[in-house]
Design a protein around this motif. Structure first.
Motif, short mmCIF file in Angstrom:
data_model
loop_
_atom_site.label_atom_id
_atom_site.label_comp_id
_atom_site.label_asym_id
_atom_site.label_seq_id
_atom_site.Cartn_x
_atom_site.Cartn_y
_atom_site.Cartn_z
N ASP A 41 0.83 -1.20 0.00
CA ASP A 41 0.00 0.00 0.00
C ASP A 41 0.87 1.25 0.00
O ASP A 41 0.37 2.35 0.16
CB ASP A 41 -0.93 0.00 1.23
N ASP A 42 2.19 1.08 -0.15
CA ASP A 42 3.08 2.24 -0.24
C ASP A 42 2.73 3.07 -1.47
O ASP A 42 2.36 2.51 -2.50
CB ASP A 42 4.54 1.78 -0.41
N VAL A 43 2.93 4.39 -1.39
CA VAL A 43 2.69 5.20 -2.58
C VAL A 43 3.85 5.02 -3.55
O VAL A 43 4.98 4.76 -3.15
CB VAL A 43 2.53 6.71 -2.25
N SER A 44 3.56 5.18 -4.83
CA SER A 44 4.63 5.08 -5.83
C SER A 44 5.29 6.45 -5.97
O SER A 44 4.76 7.47 -5.51
CB SER A 44 4.06 4.65 -7.17
N PHE A 45 6.42 6.48 -6.67
CA PHE A 45 7.18 7.72 -6.82
C PHE A 45 6.36 8.77 -7.58
O PHE A 45 6.43 9.97 -7.27
CB PHE A 45 8.51 7.44 -7.54
N GLU A 46 5.55 8.33 -8.55
CA GLU A 46 4.74 9.28 -9.34
C GLU A 46 3.77 10.03 -8.41
O GLU A 46 3.64 11.25 -8.49
CB GLU A 46 3.95 8.55 -10.44
N VAL A 47 3.10 9.28 -7.53
CA VAL A 47 2.14 9.90 -6.60
C VAL A 47 2.88 10.86 -5.66
O VAL A 47 2.43 11.98 -5.38
CB VAL A 47 1.39 8.81 -5.79
N PHE A 48 4.04 10.41 -5.17
CA PHE A 48 4.87 11.22 -4.26
C PHE A 48 5.25 12.55 -4.92
O PHE A 48 5.10 13.62 -4.33
CB PHE A 48 6.12 10.40 -3.91
N LEU A 49 5.68 12.47 -6.18
CA LEU A 49 6.12 13.67 -6.91
C LEU A 49 4.95 14.62 -7.15
O LEU A 49 5.08 15.84 -7.05
CB LEU A 49 6.75 13.25 -8.24
N ASP A 50 3.80 14.01 -7.44
CA ASP A 50 2.59 14.80 -7.69
C ASP A 50 2.22 15.63 -6.44
O ASP A 50 1.96 16.83 -6.52
CB ASP A 50 1.46 13.82 -8.06
N HIS A 51 2.25 14.98 -5.29
CA HIS A 51 1.94 15.68 -4.03
C HIS A 51 2.99 16.75 -3.74
O HIS A 51 2.66 17.83 -3.26
CB HIS A 51 1.90 14.68 -2.86
N LEU A 52 4.26 16.41 -4.01
CA LEU A 52 5.35 17.37 -3.77
C LEU A 52 5.12 18.64 -4.60
O LEU A 52 5.23 19.76 -4.08
CB LEU A 52 6.70 16.74 -4.13
N GLN A 53 4.76 18.47 -5.88
CA GLN A 53 4.55 19.65 -6.74
C GLN A 53 3.39 20.50 -6.22
O GLN A 53 3.48 21.73 -6.17
CB GLN A 53 4.26 19.19 -8.18
N ARG A 54 2.32 19.83 -5.79
CA ARG A 54 1.15 20.58 -5.31
C ARG A 54 1.50 21.40 -4.07
O ARG A 54 1.06 22.54 -3.92
CB ARG A 54 0.01 19.60 -4.98
N LEU A 55 2.32 20.80 -3.16
CA LEU A 55 2.63 21.50 -1.91
C LEU A 55 3.72 22.57 -2.10
O LEU A 55 3.71 23.58 -1.41
CB LEU A 55 3.08 20.49 -0.85
N ALA A 56 4.64 22.32 -3.03
CA ALA A 56 5.76 23.25 -3.19
C ALA A 56 5.32 24.58 -3.78
O ALA A 56 5.94 25.61 -3.52
CB ALA A 56 6.84 22.61 -4.05
N VAL A 57 4.26 24.57 -4.61
CA VAL A 57 3.88 25.83 -5.28
C VAL A 57 2.93 26.68 -4.44
O VAL A 57 2.54 27.76 -4.85
CB VAL A 57 3.23 25.55 -6.67
N GLN A 58 2.54 26.17 -3.26
CA GLN A 58 1.56 26.94 -2.46
C GLN A 58 2.17 28.22 -1.91
O GLN A 58 3.35 28.24 -1.56
CB GLN A 58 1.06 26.07 -1.30
#
Length: 762
Positions: A745-762
């Motif tokens: 149930d670990d997240v994959s790198f794609e999902v991790f990167l997607d969340h990172l982009q959303r949080l970094a631009v806030q």
């Protein structure tokens, strides 16, 4: 990346920020600390060794270096650290622009002094073997044969001692050749140095001095009594072999519901006391071979009753560990004693159960000892690693001893501490920061044992407050660092290695591009890994995943390129682009995820991480994956479940384990024996190629990694699957044909990167 590797090839240094943030505020915003991963004894073929003493600044004691400003007419040099003007001594009278001493050559920023005044040490290297006998017959047999092989490889002039222990501690008098003779100490009783010498009849011929510390031949002991227990390797081979041949399993009966009585801590304490009395200050190593948990003495990790389980990570978190704190306190005391004596503790722990590496960690790490953890004394991980310790030649470890490491740096920088195998010498000064990380509050450290690969992580703090004006920045925009390593080479000679670095600093609004240009993402990942491991051990209720995530988001929002609140516009410079991937794998690594690892294994992994260089540490954090197939030669593959294919062989190197993984079709062909048929020569070569590459890896690495050869869908395939990015899991849409899915149930790198982009631009 190549220019950072070139810098490492010149000075043994890797820095996350090769252009340094110039003020305290800038540095705080950069998240990754200003730090250096430095390998003091990295071999450099072109480095000169100077046969005279170094010239030091009268004010700050730093050594003359290529960054010093020299006035040839007045014969004066200005120290770059404290700007003090120093006169050259008379023997430098002939220096001029075209007649420079080697230490002023711009390419010799790292140089070694081997002054003839530093007499080689009169005491040869000393090895004290401390051997556990509470083993089953088979294990004891494996250990005896490994030790007999090691004894043949010992340097001729080295001194050897032997202590065996089980319920009792036996100190063997190897110098008494006629019959085997031992001194026995009770395992549950603490013995101090005075009692030890008294009971081992050190004062029969020469009376005990009334005052002062008893330390070696100079202070109160006669050479004859020392030679009873520490015998030259060339003379004692027969005595040692006969003692080892006759070595029996610990004779004390063990009830079926009890653990064996094993007094590890008392044996180590006796070994340290004996070496401290006989050969203080010389390069001596206690080599402990332990085959089970300690149950007796101050360092016991568990009671004798089998109904009490050995501590787990859960127990440590809940603090329901009755023995742990007492044992750690004991080994902290032992480590202080060993550091004062300048002696090293090496640990070879071979058992299916835990033996107490987590408690022993402090003593091994502060003395710079080697550590090897394996399942059995018959395992190649143990046998080959032990051979490597004494091996000479191309792949020798280059063991050195008695090191002292000192730092000097520009006045706007302070030292927070070192994470790595060293002990603070408590030498406080204006360069010490108030914030301490690792071994801090000092500018000098003791390295009792160090080798070619030992790497220290030095963490600095920028203390400059205001942003200076542009003119000031243009004139003096360099920070200087100098590292001095004074050590005893394995030929007995004392040497001083000096590395002097200069790095440009930037501050103010336009500095981001400069910082990015000098960012070394591999070094940054390694510094973060050492920091997070240290925090997990020293801070209660520390959440490593949150800490790493917040650091990564902060760094990306500071150095990334994006329009506010628009994740699709987010991009990272190539200098930073792999850093999120390193952090993703670090979050999943054995340094952060303690689930499914015992405290001993976690302590072992962290000890190795804390002493290895950047290249090796990156492999521990993000393993390398190489793919072999008929269509192409060996090529790097993405560390992803998509790399698995039925007609491929994969080679995974995760530093501690090397896995050769055969795809389903390859495995079927191999089982059918096609590689033995002359017309399938190409298939035989394909099977052999990863084997040859593995041999190269194993030759160069210490401790020797564990080799796992497995097939797709086999039980051992878990060693590979656990490290891959789970891009296809059991609940993905359509799995890749011929590939594999990971049940997680670990997240994959794609999902991790997607969340990172959303949080970094806030």
């Amino acid at each position: 990346m190549t220019e950072f590797l070139d810098l490492e090839a010149q000075d043994g240094v890797r820095m996350p920020w090769n252009v340094v943030p110039g003020t305290r505020q800038e540095a705080a915003g950069c998240v990754v600390p200003v730090s250096v991963v430095y390998t003091p004894l990295k071999p450099f073929p072109s480095m000169p060794s100077l046969p005279y003493s170094p010239l030091r600044c009268r004010n700050c004691r730093s050594v003359l270096n290529p960054f010093s400003v020299v006035d040839f007419a007045a014969k004066i040099w200005i120290c770059p650290f404290c700007f003090h003007r120093n006169h050259f001594p008379p023997h430098y009278a002939s220096i001029s622009d075209d007649n420079l001493p080697a230490e002023l050559f711009p390419q010799y920023t790292t140089i070694e002094y081997a002054s003839p005044e530093d007499r080689p040490s009169s005491v040869p290297p000393v090895f004290m073997f401390v051997v556990d006998t509470c083993l089953i017959e088979e294990e004891l047999g494996f250990l005896k044969s490994a030790l007999l092989r090691a004894i043949e490889l010992l340097p001729e002039n080295s001194l050897v001692g032997l202590i065996t222990f089980g319920t009792l501690v036996h100190v063997h008098e190897l110098g008494f050749g006629q019959i085997p003779k031992t001194y026995v100490f009770k395992g549950s009783k603490e013995v101090n140095k005075e009692q030890l010498l008294e009971q081992m009849s050190f004062f029969l011929k020469k009376p005990k001095p009334a005052t002062g510390v008893i330390a070696g031949v100079r202070d109160g002991l006669d050479a004859e009594s020392i030679a009873r227990f520490l015998v030259p390797a060339s003379e004692c081979e027969f005595a040692l072999n006969s003692v080892l041949d006759e070595l029996q399993k610990d004779p004390w009966p063990v009830a079926s519901d009890q653990r064996a009585t094993r007094c590890t801590s008392t044996a180590l304490s006796v070994a340290a006391g004996l070496l401290g009395a006989c050969v203080p200050g010389s390069g001596a190593r206690i080599m402990a071979f332990i085959g089970g948990p300690s149950t007796e003495g101050h360092g016991a990790i568990v009671s004798k009753s089998l109904s009490e389980p050995i501590r787990s990570h859960k127990d440590l978190d809940k603090d329901s560990v009755p023995h742990y704190h007492k044992a750690v306190k004991f080994y902290e005391g032992l480590s202080k004693q060993l550091v004062n004596q300048g002696h090293v503790l090496d640990l070879f722990a071979c058992a299916l159960d835990q033996v107490g590496v987590a408690e022993l960690k402090v003593a091994v790490e502060r003395t710079g000892g080697l550590v090897v953890l394996a399942e059995s004394f018959g395992h190649s991980v143990f046998k080959d690693s032990l051979k490597r310790v004494f091996q000479s030649g191309e792949y020798d470890l280059g063991l050195s001893s008695n090191g002292i490491f000192e730092i000097n740096c520009s006045k706007d920088i302070k030292v927070q501490g070192i994470i790595g195998p060293c002990a603070s010498l408590e030498k406080k000064g204006p360069l010490c920061s108030d914030t301490v990380i690792g071994q801090g509050n000092t500018t000098a450290w003791k390295l009792c044992g160090l080798d070619k690969a030992t790497s220290l992580c030095l963490i600095f703090e920028i203390v400059k407050k205001e942003s200076p004006d542009a003119t000031m920045q243009a004139t003096s925009n360099q920070f200087y660092f100098q590292f001095l390593t004074y050590y005893q080479h394995n030929n007995g000679q004392m040497r001083l290695r000096v590395t002097t670095l200069s790095r440009r600093w930037v501050a103010g609004p336009g500095s981001v591009q400069d910082l990015i240009a000098g960012f070394d993402q591999e070094a940054a990942a390694v510094v973060m890994a050492r920091q997070v491991s240290f925090k997990m051990e020293s801070e209660a209720d520390f959440d490593p995943i949150r800490w790493l995530d917040r650091a990564l988001i902060q760094l990306c929002s500071r150095l990334g390129d994006y329009q506010k609140d628009s994740p699709s516009t987010f991009s990272l410079s190539p200098r930073l682009s792999i850093f999120p991937q390193f952090i993703f794998h670090l979050r999943r690594s054995q340094f952060v995820q303690v689930f499914n690892n015992s405290p001993d294994e976690t302590a072992y992994f962290r000890m190795i991480l804390n002493r290895e260089n950047v290249v090796n540490s990156v492999v521990m954090i993000q393993p390398s994956l190489i793919s072999y197939s008929f269509h192409s030669g060996p090529e790097p593959a993405l560390l992803d479940v998509a790399a698995i294919a039925a007609d491929r062989i994969l080679l995974l190197d995760s530093y501690f384990t090397v896995v050769i993984f055969h795809g389903a079709t390859i495995a079927q062909w191999r089982k059918a024996g096609y590689h033995n048929q002359p017309e399938h020569q190409a298939f035989a070569q394909l099977l052999q190629a990863p084997r040859d590459d593995v041999d190269t890896i194993i030759k160069e690495r210490f401790p020797v990694p564990r080799l796992v050869v497995c097939d797709q869908h086999g039980s051992q395939a878990r060693f590979l699957l656990a490290k891959l990015n789970p891009s296809a899991t059991y609940n993905s849409d359509a799995p890749v044909p011929g590939g594999d899915v990971i049940f997680t149930d670990d997240v994959s790198f794609e999902v991790f990167l997607d969340h990172l982009q959303r949080l970094a631009v806030q």
